[in-house]
Structure formats: C-alpha cells, structure tokens
Enzyme design. Structure first.
Site, short mmCIF file in Angstrom:
data_model
loop_
_atom_site.label_atom_id
_atom_site.label_comp_id
_atom_site.label_asym_id
_atom_site.label_seq_id
_atom_site.Cartn_x
_atom_site.Cartn_y
_atom_site.Cartn_z
N LEU A 23 57.97 67.64 82.55
CA LEU A 23 58.24 68.98 82.03
C LEU A 23 58.93 68.85 80.69
O LEU A 23 60.00 68.25 80.60
CB LEU A 23 59.14 69.76 83.00
CG LEU A 23 59.51 71.17 82.51
CD1 LEU A 23 58.34 72.13 82.69
CD2 LEU A 23 60.75 71.70 83.24
N TYR A 58 67.66 70.35 71.48
CA TYR A 58 67.11 71.53 72.17
C TYR A 58 68.23 72.46 72.65
O TYR A 58 67.96 73.57 73.09
CB TYR A 58 66.26 71.11 73.39
CG TYR A 58 65.06 70.26 73.08
CD1 TYR A 58 64.63 70.02 71.77
CD2 TYR A 58 64.33 69.66 74.12
CE1 TYR A 58 63.54 69.21 71.51
CE2 TYR A 58 63.23 68.86 73.85
CZ TYR A 58 62.84 68.62 72.55
OH TYR A 58 61.75 67.82 72.30
#
Length: 313
Positions: A23, A58
C-alpha cells in the site's frame, strides 16, 4: 509465476523478502483529511496487505505507525509480519545526517526498525529545516551529493539494526553502477523504486536490475491522479486503456487489477496508493487469476516510454 495471497513475496539479495503488493501512503498534507492514512493502513492490513510504503515527507508516518501498533495490539499481526519501507529525503544526504534522519522516522513510527530504507532521489537539496529549499527567485537550492558516502552511512544503519535492508529510488543504471562499483562496498542495493506501469514498462532498467539481483518496486503502477502541479496530464489515463479493460472483462477484473497483475508476473513489486476502502480491497484481489503469455505481450506493447511523474525538480 504461480502466486497466492499467502506466498506473494519475492526474495531480496540480503536474505530478506518483500511482499509483491504493498500500500502506497503518499498524501498531500494540504488536501488529505487527518486520520485518512490511519484508516487506510488498518483497512489494508485487514484485507491482507503486509507491505506498507511510506516516507518522512508524506507527513503521515505517525498515522502509519499507529495503525501498525493498533493491529499488533488486536492480535491481527505481529511486527515481523509487516514490511515497512521508509525513505531518506533530499535534504539529508550528508553522511552525518543519515542515521539521525532514520532515527527520527523510527521515533515518529514508534517502531524499532524499518524493513527497508531507501535513498529517495539521487540528487540533493541544501540541508536544513526547509524540505524544499528555494532562493529569492523561487528556484530550488541544490546541494552537491556524494552518493557513495551517503550509501556508506546507509550501510551503517543496516549494521546497527535500524534497517533490515537498504535500497534506492529513482536511480538509473549509471547511478546504480556508481554504488555497486564503490571500493569497499559492504551491501549492494536490494531494490530500486521507480515509476513502472504498462505505459512505462522500464524494460532496460528491469533487465539490468534482474542481472544484479535488484528488485524493481514500481510506484504509480495504476498511473496517477490528474494533478497538473506534479503530473504530466498530456498522457492518457492508464485505466481507460481499451486493452487493459478488454482483458479485465475476460477475467471479471478491473483494468487496475490487470495492470497490477501484469507487473507482479514480471517480478515487479507494486505499491498502488489508495485511501479508498473499496479500491484498497480490490487492488489486493490479484492473486486468483493469471495472465497468459499472449496477454502479457499485448500489455507490454502498450509501452509509450512516458512518465506520469516527471520529477521536474
């Protein structure tokens, strides 16, 4: 390649192994609601994912770490079941910054080690607090980097047990050879994370990496969002491709599932990013069908040698 959900791992050259499907957790902190990544990772783990791809830039590693810890507490997984990949950012290439940067990531994740730590880009920005340093004219401030010295600091992180494996990202053949031909090399890169999908199949780089036991990890394996600020939107959307959709119809699969299956049958690890529960589960349903040799060749023929992520920096 006969793959099942239980055995979808491929060996790395250092004895570790990496799940073929992961993912991706890339998110724009300005546009992504708080908690989205936390929920996505928990849903992914429940669906069977064991590979999570993240990065300090991120700005959501705290949510990833929380999701992993919550699932461990539930008894759903053990820490050793999860394969987490973290990344060394461009402002942290000087050797003395490598270990403190990884330690910062581990502190945010609240984990003792990462399974894979990679140099995110083979170029550097000026070290400092600003992650995207710019001058008064708005131009990026670059910094001279010695990739071999940075790599030695990465090797020290592996020796210290902070990272089980070490690799690179967005490296071309010349940059990989620079590391592999370094005098006194202790560990070679086990992986190279690059853009890879049916419109950008990377055949030459894939062949070179195969010859040297370097696993290609493909980001943007489904194409990307159509965000003009960082995506080349002149290329057509991958998932509308008629060939992918026609093959999908045959197997009762989506174009996305066909695109992912194509890469894992080539031995390319895929890390599709999604925070949508249905798509996260759907992307995992690729271990119950196989593409024929003819279909693999048809998809290979779609290659346009175009990047969606142009990395204009």
């Amino acid at each position: 390649m006969n793959l099942t959900a239980e055995s979808h791992r491929i060996p790395l050259s250092d004895g570790n192994s990496i799940p073929l499907l992961g993912l991706g957790t890339y998110a724009d902190p300005q546009k992504t609601p708080k908690g989205s990544c936390l929920e996505a990772v928990k849903i992914a783990i429940d669906a069977g994912y064991r590979h999570i791809d993240g990065a300090f830039v991120y700005f959501n590693e705290h949510e990833v770490g929380q999701a992993i810890r919550e699932k461990i507490a539930e008894g759903k997984i053990k820490r050793e079941d999860i394969f987490y990949c973290g990344k060394l950012w461009n402002t942290c290439h000087p050797p003395e910054l490598v270990r403190p940067t990884l330690e910062k990531t581990l502190k945010i994740l609240q984990l003792d080690y990462v399974d894979l730590y990679i140099i995110e880009l083979p170029m550097a920005f000026k070290p400092g607090e600003a992650l995207y340093p710019k001058d008064e004219n708005g131009k990026f401030i670059y910094h001279e980097t010695d990739l071999c010295a940075t790599w030695e600091a990465m090797e020290a992180c592996k020796d210290a047990g902070l990272a089980k494996s070490i690799g690179v990202s967005n490296f071309n053949r010349r940059q990989l050879e620079m590391i592999m031909n370094k005098p006194g090399l202790k560990y070679k890169p086990v992986s190279n994370q690059v853009e890879c999908h049916p419109y950008f199949t990377q055949p030459k780089l894939l062949e070179f990496c195969r010859q040297h036991d370097i696993v290609i990890v493909g980001y943007s394996p489904l194409g990307t969002s159509r965000d003009e600020s960082w995506v080349n939107v002149s290329s057509p959307p991958l998932l509308k491709d008629p060939v992918l959709n026609a093959i999908g119809k045959k197997y009762n699969k989506t174009a996305a599932q066909v695109a992912l299956r194509f890469n894992i049958q080539r031995g390319v690890v895929v890390i599709p990013k999604s925070f949508n529960p249905q798509r996260i589960r759907e992307n995992f349903q690729i271990f119950d069908f196989s593409l024929t040799e003819k279909e693999m060749k048809e998809i290979e023929a779609l290659n346009k040698n175009v990047r969606y992520v142009e990395l204009l920096m």
